[in-house]
Design a protein around this motif. Structure first.
Motif, short mmCIF file in Angstrom:
data_model
loop_
_atom_site.label_atom_id
_atom_site.label_comp_id
_atom_site.label_asym_id
_atom_site.label_seq_id
_atom_site.Cartn_x
_atom_site.Cartn_y
_atom_site.Cartn_z
N ASN A 167 38.80 43.10 37.18
CA ASN A 167 39.56 43.32 38.42
C ASN A 167 39.58 42.08 39.28
O ASN A 167 38.77 41.16 39.09
N GLU A 168 40.50 42.07 40.25
CA GLU A 168 40.55 40.98 41.22
C GLU A 168 39.36 41.08 42.17
O GLU A 168 38.84 42.17 42.44
N ARG A 169 38.94 39.92 42.68
CA ARG A 169 37.91 39.92 43.72
C ARG A 169 38.53 40.48 44.99
O ARG A 169 39.65 40.09 45.37
N GLU A 170 37.83 41.39 45.65
CA GLU A 170 38.38 42.02 46.84
C GLU A 170 37.49 41.80 48.06
O GLU A 170 36.27 41.66 47.95
N GLN B 231 33.54 42.04 43.19
CA GLN B 231 34.40 41.99 42.01
C GLN B 231 33.78 42.80 40.88
O GLN B 231 32.59 42.67 40.59
#
Length: 124
Positions: free
Chosen positions: A43-46, A39
């Protein structure tokens, strides 16, 4: 209580390697899957990569050919070998452990446990 701890993060120059480790302790149920996520602030955790208890792996396209996920099931340990790192890989990397926990009879529930994360800053 399941606890997850990552290690191995730190500054690395672009093009260099780094190896992350993750240990799950206090596990008294079946670990069905372990994985690495990352992450960037805002931003979103990916998903980066996951591995099941039977060894099936999955990786996001941006790391294929550069990162390798592996595990030692007997030690509840997960690894991420990262090669040819890029500045775009800069993020906090998190380990997730998915357990199948009994809830009575033959029924189970899936429970996810996360580590606090380890930062990986990649300098250009």
């Amino acid at each position: 209580q399941v606890q997850v701890a990552e290690s191995g993060g730190g500054w690395v120059q672009a093009g260099g390697p780094l190896r992350l480790s993750c240990v799950a302790s206090g596990v008294d149920s079946y670990i069905s899957e372990m994985g690495w996520y990352r992450q960037v602030p805002g931003n979103e955790r990916e998903l980066v990569a996951t591995i099941t208890s039977t060894g099936t792996t999955n990786q996001t396209d941006s790391v294929k050919g550069r990162f390798t996920i592996s595990s030692d099931n007997a030690k509840s340990t997960l690894y991420l070998q990262m090669n040819r790192l890029k500045p775009g890989d800069t993020a906090v990397y998190y380990c997730k452990v998915r357990c199948l926990e009994p809830v009575g009879g033959s029924a189970t529930r899936s429970a996810n446990y996360w580590g606090p994360g380890t930062p990986v800053p990649v300098s250009s």
